[in-house]
Design a protein around this motif. Structure first.
Motif, PDB file in Angstrom:
ATOM      1  N   PHE A  30       0.478  -1.407   0.029  1.00 24.07           N
ATOM      2  CA  PHE A  30       0.017   0.041  -0.124  1.00 24.07           C
ATOM      3  C   PHE A  30       0.716   1.602   0.214  1.00 24.07           C
ATOM      4  O   PHE A  30       0.616   2.329   0.457  1.00 24.07           O
ATOM      5  N   SER A  31       2.936   1.221   0.012  1.00 21.90           N
ATOM      6  CA  SER A  31       3.269   3.016   0.059  1.00 21.90           C
ATOM      7  C   SER A  31       3.008   3.338  -1.087  1.00 21.90           C
ATOM      8  O   SER A  31       2.896   4.075  -1.143  1.00 21.90           O
ATOM      9  N   SER A  32       3.136   2.845  -2.122  1.00 21.74           N
ATOM     10  CA  SER A  32       2.643   3.146  -3.965  1.00 21.74           C
ATOM     11  C   SER A  32       1.649   2.874  -4.591  1.00 21.74           C
ATOM     12  O   SER A  32       1.908   1.685  -5.350  1.00 21.74           O
ATOM     13  N   LEU A  33       0.331   2.994  -4.378  1.00 20.84           N
ATOM     14  CA  LEU A  33      -0.196   2.601  -5.699  1.00 20.84           C
ATOM     15  C   LEU A  33      -0.513   3.126  -6.766  1.00 20.84           C
ATOM     16  O   LEU A  33      -0.847   1.473  -7.640  1.00 20.84           O
ATOM     17  N   ASP A  34      -0.339   3.652  -7.094  1.00 21.62           N
ATOM     18  CA  ASP A  34       0.385   4.812  -8.495  1.00 21.62           C
ATOM     19  C   ASP A  34       1.189   3.593  -9.515  1.00 21.62           C
ATOM     20  O   ASP A  34       0.505   3.434  -9.857  1.00 21.62           O
ATOM     21  N   LYS A  35       2.932   3.320  -8.567  1.00 20.17           N
ATOM     22  CA  LYS A  35       3.097   3.074  -8.721  1.00 20.17           C
ATOM     23  C   LYS A  35       3.601   1.540  -7.945  1.00 20.17           C
ATOM     24  O   LYS A  35       4.434   2.105  -7.330  1.00 20.17           O
ATOM     25  N   PRO A  36       3.290   0.642  -8.519  1.00 20.03           N
ATOM     26  CA  PRO A  36       3.605  -0.577  -7.058  1.00 20.03           C
ATOM     27  C   PRO A  36       5.063  -1.292  -7.205  1.00 20.03           C
ATOM     28  O   PRO A  36       5.602  -1.262  -8.313  1.00 20.03           O
ATOM     29  N   ILE A  37       5.281  -1.078  -5.969  1.00 21.26           N
ATOM     30  CA  ILE A  37       6.557  -1.117  -6.064  1.00 21.26           C
ATOM     31  C   ILE A  37       7.528  -3.170  -6.179  1.00 21.26           C
ATOM     32  O   ILE A  37       5.889  -3.753  -5.410  1.00 21.26           O
ATOM     33  N   LYS A  38       7.797  -3.051  -6.987  1.00 18.17           N
ATOM     34  CA  LYS A  38       7.817  -4.827  -7.611  1.00 18.17           C
ATOM     35  C   LYS A  38       9.722  -5.373  -6.889  1.00 18.17           C
ATOM     36  O   LYS A  38       9.948  -6.061  -6.384  1.00 18.17           O
ATOM     37  N   THR A  39      10.956  -4.001  -6.969  1.00 15.13           N
ATOM     38  CA  THR A  39      11.690  -4.257  -6.518  1.00 15.13           C
ATOM     39  C   THR A  39      12.239  -3.790  -5.834  1.00 15.13           C
ATOM     40  O   THR A  39      12.046  -2.570  -5.296  1.00 15.13           O
ATOM     41  N   ILE A  40      12.592  -4.797  -4.465  1.00 20.62           N
ATOM     42  CA  ILE A  40      12.338  -4.324  -3.431  1.00 20.62           C
ATOM     43  C   ILE A  40      14.008  -4.293  -2.559  1.00 20.62           C
ATOM     44  O   ILE A  40      14.305  -5.703  -2.701  1.00 20.62           O
ATOM     45  N   LEU A  41      15.591  -3.406  -2.552  1.00 17.57           N
ATOM     46  CA  LEU A  41      16.566  -3.517  -1.676  1.00 17.57           C
ATOM     47  C   LEU A  41      16.282  -3.643   0.087  1.00 17.57           C
ATOM     48  O   LEU A  41      15.792  -3.089   0.416  1.00 17.57           O
ATOM     49  N   VAL A  42      16.973  -4.763  -0.003  1.00 19.82           N
ATOM     50  CA  VAL A  42      16.397  -4.423   1.790  1.00 19.82           C
ATOM     51  C   VAL A  42      18.961  -4.347   2.426  1.00 19.82           C
ATOM     52  O   VAL A  42      19.038  -4.622   1.971  1.00 19.82           O
ATOM     53  N   THR A  43      18.705  -3.258   2.676  1.00 16.23           N
ATOM     54  CA  THR A  43      20.323  -3.528   3.464  1.00 16.23           C
ATOM     55  C   THR A  43      20.257  -2.919   4.544  1.00 16.23           C
ATOM     56  O   THR A  43      18.794  -2.801   6.094  1.00 16.23           O
ATOM     57  N   SER A  44      21.449  -2.384   5.360  1.00 14.74           N
ATOM     58  CA  SER A  44      21.440  -2.472   7.350  1.00 14.74           C
ATOM     59  C   SER A  44      22.416  -2.043   7.310  1.00 14.74           C
ATOM     60  O   SER A  44      23.989  -0.709   6.203  1.00 14.74           O
ATOM     61  N   THR A  45      22.837  -0.560   8.407  1.00  9.37           N
ATOM     62  CA  THR A  45      23.918   0.161   8.339  1.00  9.37           C
ATOM     63  C   THR A  45      24.872  -0.480   8.684  1.00  9.37           C
ATOM     64  O   THR A  45      25.821  -0.495   8.177  1.00  9.37           O
ATOM     65  N   ILE A  46      24.920  -1.154   9.880  1.00  7.80           N
ATOM     66  CA  ILE A  46      26.599  -1.949  10.433  1.00  7.80           C
ATOM     67  C   ILE A  46      26.000  -3.794   9.710  1.00  7.80           C
ATOM     68  O   ILE A  46      24.561  -3.654   9.544  1.00  7.80           O
ATOM     69  N   PRO A  47      27.235  -4.558   9.798  1.00  8.55           N
ATOM     70  CA  PRO A  47      26.532  -5.955  10.037  1.00  8.55           C
ATOM     71  C   PRO A  47      26.054  -6.256  11.283  1.00  8.55           C
ATOM     72  O   PRO A  47      25.920  -5.846  11.410  1.00  8.55           O
ATOM     73  N   SER A  48      25.583  -7.857  10.685  1.00 10.89           N
ATOM     74  CA  SER A  48      24.831  -8.941  11.271  1.00 10.89           C
ATOM     75  C   SER A  48      23.425  -7.570  12.266  1.00 10.89           C
ATOM     76  O   SER A  48      22.874  -8.193  13.363  1.00 10.89           O
ATOM     77  N   GLU A  49      23.240  -6.667  11.562  1.00  4.84           N
ATOM     78  CA  GLU A  49      21.055  -5.955  12.410  1.00  4.84           C
ATOM     79  C   GLU A  49      20.573  -6.850  11.906  1.00  4.84           C
ATOM     80  O   GLU A  49      19.793  -6.966  11.843  1.00  4.84           O
ATOM     81  N   GLY A  50      20.660  -7.908  10.885  1.00  5.96           N
ATOM     82  CA  GLY A  50      19.963  -9.241  10.168  1.00  5.96           C
ATOM     83  C   GLY A  50      19.026  -8.548   9.271  1.00  5.96           C
ATOM     84  O   GLY A  50      17.633  -8.655   9.259  1.00  5.96           O
ATOM     85  N   LYS A  51      19.534  -7.914   8.668  1.00  8.09           N
ATOM     86  CA  LYS A  51      19.139  -8.220   6.903  1.00  8.09           C
ATOM     87  C   LYS A  51      18.723  -9.199   6.164  1.00  8.09           C
ATOM     88  O   LYS A  51      17.503  -8.757   5.363  1.00  8.09           O
ATOM     89  N   SER A  52      19.625  -9.955   6.171  1.00  7.23           N
ATOM     90  CA  SER A  52      18.744 -11.345   5.904  1.00  7.23           C
ATOM     91  C   SER A  52      17.661 -12.339   5.678  1.00  7.23           C
ATOM     92  O   SER A  52      16.699 -12.350   5.491  1.00  7.23           O
ATOM     93  N   THR A  53      17.708 -11.755   7.795  1.00 14.73           N
ATOM     94  CA  THR A  53      16.685 -12.306   7.769  1.00 14.73           C
ATOM     95  C   THR A  53      15.774 -12.193   7.564  1.00 14.73           C
ATOM     96  O   THR A  53      14.622 -12.434   7.463  1.00 14.73           O
ATOM     97  N   ILE A  54      15.554 -10.051   7.513  1.00 17.64           N
ATOM     98  CA  ILE A  54      14.024  -9.459   7.137  1.00 17.64           C
ATOM     99  C   ILE A  54      14.089  -9.818   5.640  1.00 17.64           C
ATOM    100  O   ILE A  54      12.603 -10.554   5.407  1.00 17.64           O
ATOM    101  N   ALA A  55      14.826 -10.316   5.026  1.00 16.27           N
ATOM    102  CA  ALA A  55      14.814 -10.082   3.534  1.00 16.27           C
ATOM    103  C   ALA A  55      14.183 -11.509   2.998  1.00 16.27           C
ATOM    104  O   ALA A  55      13.553 -11.498   2.636  1.00 16.27           O
ATOM    105  N   ALA A  56      14.752 -11.971   4.284  1.00 18.38           N
ATOM    106  CA  ALA A  56      13.912 -14.107   4.027  1.00 18.38           C
ATOM    107  C   ALA A  56      12.809 -14.257   4.315  1.00 18.38           C
ATOM    108  O   ALA A  56      11.978 -14.872   3.730  1.00 18.38           O
TER     109      ALA A  56
END
Length: 256
Positions: A30-56
């Motif tokens: 629902f974040s962008s109804l006019d332009k659907p979000i298809k490609t989503i990048l997941v990153t973090s600030t520093i290592p070991s914050e759990g970005k891969s867990t969130i992405a998966a």
């Protein structure tokens, strides 16, 4: 902890944590109804914050909702997606970019209906150059036609350029912040690094939030805030709480 144990959305569909990922999925949709979000990048600030867990987990709940999803491990420095799903990382993204292999030759499945897994492949000597290449951009354009959602895991954004490079060619970015472990100033620097390349930051996932229940504390992958006022307010609260805890420990030490 085995990395695959972090796939809570896959192993425990009734968990409150899984429900949180479903809320994240809904917020993105629902974040962008006019332009659907298809490609989503997941990153973090520093290592070991759990970005891969969130992405998966995000990829899993999106696939469970009936969308055709692929998760791409573009962390070509310290890949982790293959560990999360328990698949072999002998071939993957770098084989497509360097050896012209077809997606069908390297993509993997892990029994999750509608979900494909593209691991990193062999770690290259020049990750940033590969991710900034026209070949990578063309590859993303190609798979846009094949999937409803493309979830891309990238390295932390505070000290490496990889996430900023890829953020220019995706629809949105999710920044993962670990509660009580990362300074708000570092998060703000990561935000500025992404904003400087005109990245569309969808929001921040505040991870490893300590919550109290039944008289004891436990950790949750929790809370999704849009990365505007609410996200920054919560991060400020976390920092203040951390400072209070440190002051309390100092006072106790002085009185001992």
């Amino acid at each position: 902890m085995n990395p695959s144990d972090s796939l809570i959305a896959l192993h425990n569909s009734r968990s409150p944590i899984t429900e949180t990922f479903r809320m994240l999925r809904t917020n993105i949709q629902f974040s962008s109804l006019d332009k659907p979000i298809k490609t989503i990048l997941v990153t973090s600030t520093i290592p070991s914050e759990g970005k891969s867990t969130i992405a998966a987990n995000l990829a899993v709940v999106m696939a469970q909702a009936g969308s055709k999803v692929i998760i791409v491990d573009a962390d070509l420095r310290k890949p982790n997606v293959h560990k999360m799903f328990g698949v072999i990382n002998k071939v993957g993204l770098t084989n497509i970019l360097v050896e012209n292999k077809e997606l069908e030759q390297v993509v993997k499945k892990d029994g999750v209906e509608n979900l494909d897994i593209l691991t990193s492949g062999p770690i290259p000597p020049n990750p940033a150059e590969l991710l900034s290449s026209n070949k990578f951009a063309t590859f993303l354009d190609t798979i846009r036609q094949m999937y409803d959602y493309i979830i891309i895991d990238t390295p932390p954004s505070s000290s490496l350029t990889d996430a900023a490079i890829v953020s220019r060619i995706v629809d949105g970015v999710i920044l993962v912040a670990s509660a009580g472990e990362v300074d708000i100033e570092a998060v703000q620097r990561s935000k500025e690094n992404l904003k400087n390349v005109n990245a569309n930051i969808l929001g921040v996932v505040l991870n490893k939030v300590k919550r109290k229940t039944s008289g004891y504390y436990y950790y949750y992958y929790n809370y999704y805030y849009y990365y505007n006022d609410e996200g920054e307010k919560e991060l400020r609260k976390t920092k203040k709480r951390k400072m209070r805890e440190e002051n309390d420990r100092s006072a106790l030490s002085s009185n001992a």
